[in-house]
Design an enzyme around this catalytic site. Structure first.
Site: not given
Lengths: 337, 517
Positions: B207, B260, B265, B365
């Site tokens: 990114k 995840d 990340h 989430k």
């Protein structure tokens, strides 16, 4: 969104006007209780134009350019009817990125003067350029290429070029010998010059260059001894000469410029010839070119007419020396003479 | 271990590095899992976009592979449909597509079948001539992770990595599901490929705004002197998503937020924010510093986990008039699942620069909004001279805050105090903003465009290395161990909220609070 105020073209009054303009935005933010405007500036971009409608097209291009190159834009235009011979207008050019709450704003100052008053603008410009940031002059005065250019204009342009780190012109409408003569004189004075006619070639040049990026390629560029550049129109435009110059500068290949029917004016086809291979890049519609080789490879590229905005965007991204342009320019001068 | 980015030999006198894009060598790209979502939504649209912008070599070809039987033309039709649907910020052009599609090919087959690799070898040799790919091959593993090692073994067995050009392999996450499996996978792959040929993708590093952290820190002189324990009180890294598992419940219940997002990340983002300046800006130097940082993250003892790591799982809620199901009510999810759809951890970095500074990292989430940012809270002035007074009374002191926004409003904000106009010395917080997209205006390339180009060029700076992957697994492993044997009282936060109370309490114990909790 824009806000404008009329002032006499005195630097202090213009700067005060700008200050008031930003204060008014601040008040708007206070009322709304959140940041609504972001002031952005990365350079001073001066446009000296001979447009008679107060530089309308130039202002439009500046407002598009602020997305990539936020600047304090200064548009100088000629108007023999202007009251008092000189006036200034301040505009905030704003845009809101898609889906964002905050507007990005750049300031633009439009100065209109009679031809006679042009030399008096220079002290004003000196007073309103942004400190510590690059200054770029975009010269849109067709007369600047003419040997009969008036003394007022010549002297004003020279003063503006002295302020600028780079001067950008568009030689498209000029005969190559005249255009290259003027640019040669400017370059000889140590000025950094860019030509939008050269930027028009980038979408042609890049695919041709990429062919020779392949280290496994047997037929190297040096084996192409003959180069044909085809153009539509009565005479080759500066970009046609630039293309021929760029391709012949490295190895001194034989050049032929030929007229051809095509789509619009200017560059239509480039053909590189060697003993074992021909490579052709050819316009096949108004916005498409086809690149093919006798070895069987072919590819189609989207190549619409580039807008002034795209061309200026590219030139503003190169604010230092440009050795490839310089080499091509030196060869173009030889070809045009 | 040494990674050298090989520049192309200077054979092309027409190069114009000021105006042309970076030179990309010719190559063939083999995508395993070409019928999957990633290929359709990200990879082929990214390649088409690079082609549209004339950023990839004229001599390129793509070979798609999956088990589904398809001809080249059928594959092209499917990809055309995907590109026209998922292409962002660019018009779909029929003429260009026809030209692009000439470089798309398809070889069906099962990745554990030798015949597939025979066919791939034959196709690659054919493309070397027809498309002049120079024997350069980029394999992209977008299959199920359990096939990674097998695919690489087959590549080796069929000598597809022994062409006259280079061979590189891009491997999608997850790279292992814990420390032991990551090590095993590394060992298996190293039997065939040396480390410089392995490109482990972490799309966060691709990114633009994550890359901009390096520019911000090391391209400017004014921030680095403040970038340490003396001036920084604590750091919060947040990656919140407003959506749920979106049909990926089956996969997600095996993964969870810690695996995840945080293990890969967000650990990489933290390393980018906190690493030491590299001596030079090259792939090895940058990755060395990231790896060194990750090795300095304190590995929790099992007994410290409850105080420093909080799992969460969303329950059903009505958000804005819409009934949102809880995680356990999502399709394909076990009604008793113990999956963490939210995870918050407190890390400490045991080095001279960061000793004692807490790093709070959370990801979840079904949070109130989609946001990824890094908030750096500076220490308060030693003496409070000015009262921040409002009609409601005195405000508590507001420390300076530097916010690096990754998405969606990419940019940087600095919050500081300023005098309110008028008599008296009243202060109010103001924000100085840099908006990445607005300030440059240009279209930002997607992470996959950036990373695919880098792999073709041979620049692994934005890819993770074996030691980085293992170091970040090492840090989360004790948390996985403890959570794996604990039965949590889930759900513990309603959809549309900022996570479980326990996460707030984790910060409160050190006198801190989540910025928007």
């Amino acid at each position: 969104m824009s806000t404008s105020v009329i002032f006499p073209a005195q630097p202090e009054q213009i700067l005060k006007g700008l200050s008031r303009l930003w204060t008014s935005f601040g008040q708007e933010e206070k009322q709304q209780g959140k940041p609504t405007v972001l002031r952005a500036c990365a350079m001073t971009l001066i446009v000296a134009t001979d447009e008679t409608d107060n530089g309308f097209e130039s202002s439009q291009v500046l407002s598009e350019l602020m997305h990539e190159h936020p600047s304090r834009g200064i548009v100088l235009s000629v108007n023999e009817q202007v009251e008092g011979g000189l006036e200034a207008r301040i505009v905030a050019q704003c845009w809101k990125p898609f889906g964002k709450a905050q507007q990005i704003c750049c300031e633009q100052i439009e100065i209109t003067a009679t031809r006679k008053n042009w030399p008096t603008i220079i002290p004003t410009i000196i007073g309103i350029t942004v400190a510590d940031l690059p200054v770029v002059l975009w010269c849109r005065q067709a007369e600047s290429f003419s040997p009969n250019c008036s003394n007022e204009l010549r002297s004003s342009l020279e003063s503006l070029m002295n302020l600028a780190h780079k001067t950008i012109v568009d030689s498209r409408a000029e005969p190559p010998s005249l255009a290259f003569g003027t640019l040669t004189a400017w370059k000889a004075q140590g000025r950094l010059v860019g030509d939008l006619e050269w930027a028009r070639l980038t979408p042609w040049r890049q695919p041709i260059s990429q062919i020779f990026d392949n280290p496994a390629r047997e037929n190297r560029f040096s084996s192409f001894t003959d180069i044909e550049v085809a153009y539509a129109g009565d005479t080759p435009s500066p970009s046609v000469v630039y293309m021929a110059a760029w391709l012949s500068a490295p190895n001194g290949a034989r050049i032929s410029l030929v007229r051809a029917r095509g789509f619009g004016q200017g560059l239509q086809r480039v053909r590189l010839h060697s003993q074992s291979e021909d490579i052709t890049m050819e316009r096949i519609s108004d916005d498409t070119v086809h690149l093919y080789s006798t070895n069987g490879r072919e590819r189609t590229y989207n190549l619409p007419e580039l807008s002034l905005h795209s061309l200026m965007d590219e030139e503003l991204a190169v604010l230092g020396p440009d050795p490839t342009f310089d080499a091509a320019f030196a060869r173009a001068k030889e070809l045009a003479s | 271990m040494s990674v050298v980015v090989q520049p192309l030999p200077e054979i092309n006198p027409l190069q114009d590095s000021l105006r042309f894009d970076r030179r990309v060598p010719p190559c063939a790209i083999v995508i395993f899992g070409a019928n999957g979502d990633l290929t359709k939504r990200k990879l082929i649209p990214a390649l088409y976009r690079l082609f549209y912008e004339r950023r990839i070599s004229e001599n390129f070809a793509v070979i798609g592979n999956s088990r589904t039987a398809m001809s080249d033309d059928q594959f092209r039709d499917r990809m055309k449909e995907s590109v026209s649907k998922f292409l962002e910020d660019a018009p779909f052009d029929e003429d260009l597509w026809r030209s692009f599609a000439q470089s798309l090919f398809y070889v069906p087959g099962n990745v554990n079948d030798d015949a597939l690799f025979e066919n791939l070898g034959s196709k690659l040799r054919q493309l070397e001539t027809s498309h002049q790919t120079a024997g350069n091959t980029l394999f992209y593993l977008s299959t199920q992770p359990s096939y990674y090692a097998e695919v690489v073994q087959h590549i080796g067995a069929h000598k597809l990595n022994r062409t006259k050009g280079w061979c590189r392999v891009i491997i999608e996450k997850p790279f292992g599901h814990d420390l032991a499996s990551a090590r095993k996978l590394n060992d298996d792959i190293h039997q065939v490929l040396d480390e410089p040929s392995i490109y482990r993708i972490d799309h966060y590093l691709g990114k633009e705004t994550v890359q901009n952290i390096l520019a911000f820190r090391f391209g400017n002189g004014i921030f680095e002197p403040l970038w340490n324990r003396r001036y920084i009180n604590h750091v919060q890294i947040t990656a919140a998503e407003s959506i749920g598992v979106e049909g990926r419940g089956g996969y997600y219940q095996e993964a969870g937020a810690l695996r995840d997002m945080i293990q890969n990340h967000l650990s990489q983002v933290m390393a980018t924010v906190t690493m030491e300046p590299p001596a030079v800006f090259d792939a090895n130097a940058v990755r060395d510093e990231r790896a060194k940082l990750l090795r300095a993250v304190r590995v929790m003892k099992h007994e410290d986990v409850p105080n420093n790591a909080v799992p969460g799982q969303y329950g059903p809620a009505n958000v804005g008039g819409q009934n949102i199901p809880g995680f356990r009510q999502e399709e394909g999810v076990d009604p008793n699942a113990q999956t963490d759809t939210y995870a918050a951890v407190t890390y400490f970095i045991d080095n001279w620069r960061w000793a004692g500074v807490p790093f709070y990292i959370r990801s979840g989430k079904r949070m109130p909004k989609r946001v990824t940012d890094i908030a750096i809270q500076f220490t308060a002035p030693p003496l409070s001279l000015f009262k921040q007074e409002t009609k409601a009374g005195l405000l508590s002191p507001r420390p300076n805050l530097l916010i690096l926004r990754i998405q969606p409003e990419e940019g940087i904000s600095l919050r500081f105090l300023s005098k309110s106009p008028g008599s008296g010395m009243r202060l109010r917080p103001v924000s100085m903003d840099f908006n990445y997209g607005s300030s440059f205006g240009e279209r930002t390339p997607t992470a996959y465009e950036t990373l695919l180009l880098d792999a073709m060029i041979g620049d692994p700076t934005l890819y993770t290395r074996q030691d980085m992957v293992e170091a970040s697994w090492q840090v989360v492993q004790p948390i996985l161990d403890v959570w794996g044997v604990t039965k949590f009282d889930f759900p513990n936060y309603p959809a549309g909220s900022w996570g479980p109370k326990a996460a707030d309490e984790m910060l409160a114990r050190r006198g801190h609070a989540w910025r928007n909790a």
